[in-house]
Design an enzyme around this catalytic site. Structure first.
Site, PDB file in Angstrom:
ATOM      1  N   SER A  80      -7.627   2.893   9.162  1.00 10.81           N
ATOM      2  CA  SER A  80      -8.307   2.913   7.866  1.00 10.81           C
ATOM      3  C   SER A  80      -7.510   2.119   6.839  1.00 10.81           C
ATOM      4  O   SER A  80      -8.034   1.240   6.147  1.00 10.81           O
ATOM      5  CB  SER A  80      -8.476   4.368   7.419  1.00 10.81           C
ATOM      6  OG  SER A  80      -8.877   4.442   6.082  1.00 10.81           O
ATOM      7  N   ARG A 102     -15.437  11.132   8.328  1.00 10.67           N
ATOM      8  CA  ARG A 102     -14.201  11.880   8.651  1.00 10.67           C
ATOM      9  C   ARG A 102     -13.981  13.002   7.637  1.00 10.67           C
ATOM     10  O   ARG A 102     -13.554  14.091   7.989  1.00 10.67           O
ATOM     11  CB  ARG A 102     -13.003  10.925   8.659  1.00 10.67           C
ATOM     12  CG  ARG A 102     -12.968   9.998   9.864  1.00 10.67           C
ATOM     13  CD  ARG A 102     -11.956   8.886   9.655  1.00 10.67           C
ATOM     14  NE  ARG A 102     -10.602   9.385   9.450  1.00 10.67           N
ATOM     15  CZ  ARG A 102      -9.659   8.740   8.769  1.00 10.67           C
ATOM     16  NH1 ARG A 102      -9.908   7.565   8.215  1.00 10.67           N
ATOM     17  NH2 ARG A 102      -8.473   9.266   8.640  1.00 10.67           N
ATOM     18  N   LYS A 120      -8.250  -2.449   5.558  1.00 13.24           N
ATOM     19  CA  LYS A 120      -8.441  -2.994   4.208  1.00 13.24           C
ATOM     20  C   LYS A 120      -7.388  -4.056   3.901  1.00 13.24           C
ATOM     21  O   LYS A 120      -7.665  -5.056   3.237  1.00 13.24           O
ATOM     22  CB  LYS A 120      -8.381  -1.851   3.181  1.00 13.24           C
ATOM     23  CG  LYS A 120      -9.603  -0.930   3.282  1.00 13.24           C
ATOM     24  CD  LYS A 120      -9.429   0.385   2.525  1.00 13.24           C
ATOM     25  CE  LYS A 120      -8.708   1.414   3.352  1.00 13.24           C
ATOM     26  NZ  LYS A 120      -8.791   2.800   2.872  1.00 13.24           N
ATOM     27  N   ASP A 173     -14.868   0.918   7.147  1.00 11.33           N
ATOM     28  CA  ASP A 173     -13.924   1.991   6.810  1.00 11.33           C
ATOM     29  C   ASP A 173     -14.555   2.985   5.844  1.00 11.33           C
ATOM     30  O   ASP A 173     -14.318   4.187   5.946  1.00 11.33           O
ATOM     31  CB  ASP A 173     -12.639   1.406   6.207  1.00 11.33           C
ATOM     32  CG  ASP A 173     -11.735   2.525   5.684  1.00 11.33           C
ATOM     33  OD1 ASP A 173     -11.329   3.365   6.498  1.00 11.33           O
ATOM     34  OD2 ASP A 173     -11.476   2.570   4.465  1.00 11.33           O
ATOM     35  N   HIS A 207       0.853  -1.188   0.000  1.00  9.28           N
ATOM     36  CA  HIS A 207       0.000   0.000   0.000  1.00  9.28           C
ATOM     37  C   HIS A 207       0.888   1.236   0.000  1.00  9.28           C
ATOM     38  O   HIS A 207       1.912   1.258   0.658  1.00  9.28           O
ATOM     39  CB  HIS A 207      -0.887   0.012   1.249  1.00  9.28           C
ATOM     40  CG  HIS A 207      -1.806   1.199   1.304  1.00  9.28           C
ATOM     41  ND1 HIS A 207      -3.015   1.222   0.648  1.00  9.28           N
ATOM     42  CD2 HIS A 207      -1.670   2.400   1.898  1.00  9.28           C
ATOM     43  CE1 HIS A 207      -3.586   2.397   0.848  1.00  9.28           C
ATOM     44  NE2 HIS A 207      -2.796   3.131   1.597  1.00  9.28           N
TER      45      HIS A 207
HETATM   46  N1  URA Z   1      -5.899   6.532   3.067  1.00  6.94           N
HETATM   47  C1  URA Z   1      -6.843   5.745   3.601  1.00  6.94           C
HETATM   48  O1  URA Z   1      -7.180   4.706   3.077  1.00  6.94           O
HETATM   49  N2  URA Z   1      -7.410   6.138   4.770  1.00  6.94           N
HETATM   50  C2  URA Z   1      -7.058   7.262   5.417  1.00  6.94           C
HETATM   51  O2  URA Z   1      -7.595   7.536   6.449  1.00  6.94           O
HETATM   52  C3  URA Z   1      -6.073   8.077   4.824  1.00  6.94           C
HETATM   53  C4  URA Z   1      -5.505   7.686   3.655  1.00  6.94           C
END
Ligand code: URA
Length: 417
Positions: A186, A171, A190, A164, A85
């Site tokens: 967050s 958010r 995933k 999320d 990621h």
């Molecule tokens: N990327 C994400 O997936 N979540 C966040 O909170 C910030 C960046």
């Protein structure tokens, strides 16, 4: 477990006072919010309290696990499966290069990707420039391709960590994105739902990134590594400079083209260096002692195989790009700064409202990088537009600073110690 209104209010009070939640409290909150049993207002207040008072590693791990468990989850039963990621940036085409490179060297890469967010590009948007290529793989299809081909890049579907998605939307509306524990939970929720036992995190820092300074990126990286390890994962963190675009190209088709060049061992040295570092981290994290992988015909062939498995006809991707305009150096000297955020915003704004084929081929390519010497009038950035001129050339020119002295050099990529 449901969460009554008074119980939710005590959770907010507790967090406002900076006290620690139990696993049960966090599970109750995440469950109730995801099922729609509590409305946005108290959750928004709780998120703001988290932003202000923070969360411990234990709380962050409970939040991550609860969000990961809110939807479908994948299991692999193969220790060499690895996911990666990036926290996002401009000209960040690293996945397109690092994923087939690591797969060619023996890893099984199960990459779940996202789309463009704000000024940052999206891997899925870049991949979809290949005619016929599908990113909406079903979970079973994704799994079987990873095990058969060695890699797949697929969209993180709506069924993966749905909690999320709800939290992120709230958010975004309540100025509570900027919180290390919330960002960590967050991102990791995933990755945990995707099931890979090994995770490589590329945390960007700089003007084009979420984290502005190396110290902030290190903190986020440490929290994500600790939380991932608490949840039984092997995690490696790499820190990458995002004070100028990573690759030379900004724009979906241009970045894909540059990634293809890098896979063959050409293209921008910066893209190759970072892709190399990430692929090496993926192999190490996957427990493979394959040594340093090489970019070249085999890595390119692995990309072609992956694209074909997803329906892509790479031979139909038109790699001939002709710039429509360019911006020239206003004076002679050294390039001191190329603001990635402005470049990302300009490309995103130019694409908006265009037919998809034109949007994909809109973008920029840097002819000069920070530290390069330029003569007055020399082209610095090429502009690619398929229709009428739309890109704000004045803003683009203002994103480049030229000065008499070379700027201090910055480290491009390093592993988090
Ligand atoms: N990327 C994400 O997936 N979540 C966040 O909170 C910030 C960046």
């Amino acid at each position: 477990v449901t969460l009554s209104a008074p119980a939710m209010r005590s959770l907010i009070e507790k967090k406002r006072a900076g006290l620690e939640h139990s696993r049960e409290e966090i599970e109750a909150l995440v469950g109730a919010f995801t099922r729609g049993e509590i409305d946005d207002a108290p959750v928004a207040a709780w998120l703001m309290a988290v932003c202000v008072t923070g969360m411990t590693l234990a709380e962050t791990a409970h939040l991550t696990a609860a969000m990961a468990a809110s939807g479908d989850t994948l299991t692999w039963g193969d220790a060499s499966v690895v996911d990666k990621h990036s926290t996002g940036g401009v000209g960040d085409a690293v996945t397109l290069v690092a994923v087939p490179l690591a797969a060619e060297a023996g890893a099984k890469v199960a990459k779940l990707s996202g789309r463009a967010l704000g000024h940052t590009g999206g891997t899925l948007d870049k991949l979809e420039c290949i005619p016929g290529l599908r990113v909406d793989l079903g979970l079973e299809e994704f799994k079987s391709q990873v095990l058969r081909v060695g890699c797949a890049v697929a969209a993180a579907t709506a069924s993966l960590a749905p909690a999320d998605k709800k939290f992120y939307a709230l958010r975004d509306r309540t100025a509570t994105i900027a919180s290390v524990p919330l960002i960590a939970a967050s991102i990791l929720s995933k990755k945990i739902a995707g099931g890979a036992p090994a995770i490589v995190l590329d945390v960007k820092h700089g003007t084009g990134a979420f984290m502005k300074t190396p110290a902030e990126a290190e903190e986020l990286g440490r929290v994500m590594r600790d939380v991932g390890e608490r949840l039984g994962k092997r995690v490696r963190v790499v820190l990458t400079d995002m004070n100028e675009p990573l690759a030379d190209s900004v724009g979906d088709a241009l970045e894909l083209d540059e990634a293809l060049a890098a896979l063959s061992g050409g293209g921008s040295p910066r893209l190759r260096s970072v892709a190399h570092a990430i692929a090496a981290a993926m192999l190490e994290c996957a427990g493979l002692k394959s040594g340093i992988p090489h970019l070249g015909p085999e890595a390119f062939a692995k990309f072609v195989e992956m694209a074909a498995a997803q329906g892509g006809r790479l031979d139909e991707f038109d790699r001939a790009f002709k710039p429509a305009r360019f911006i020239a150096a206003p004076s002679s000297g050294y390039v001191q700064r190329i603001d990635p955020r402005t470049l990302g915003e300009l490309v995103a704004a130019s694409k908006a409202g265009l037919p998809i084929e034109q949007a994909r081929r809109t973008g920029l390519r840097l002819r000069k990088r920070t530290g390069d010497k330029v003569e007055r009038g020399e082209p610095v950035i090429d502009v690619f537009e398929t229709g009428a001129p739309i890109l704000d050339l004045e803003r683009l020119a203002a994103s480049v600073t030229i000065g008499a002295d070379p700027p201090a050099s910055r480290q491009l990529v390093r592993a988090l110690a």
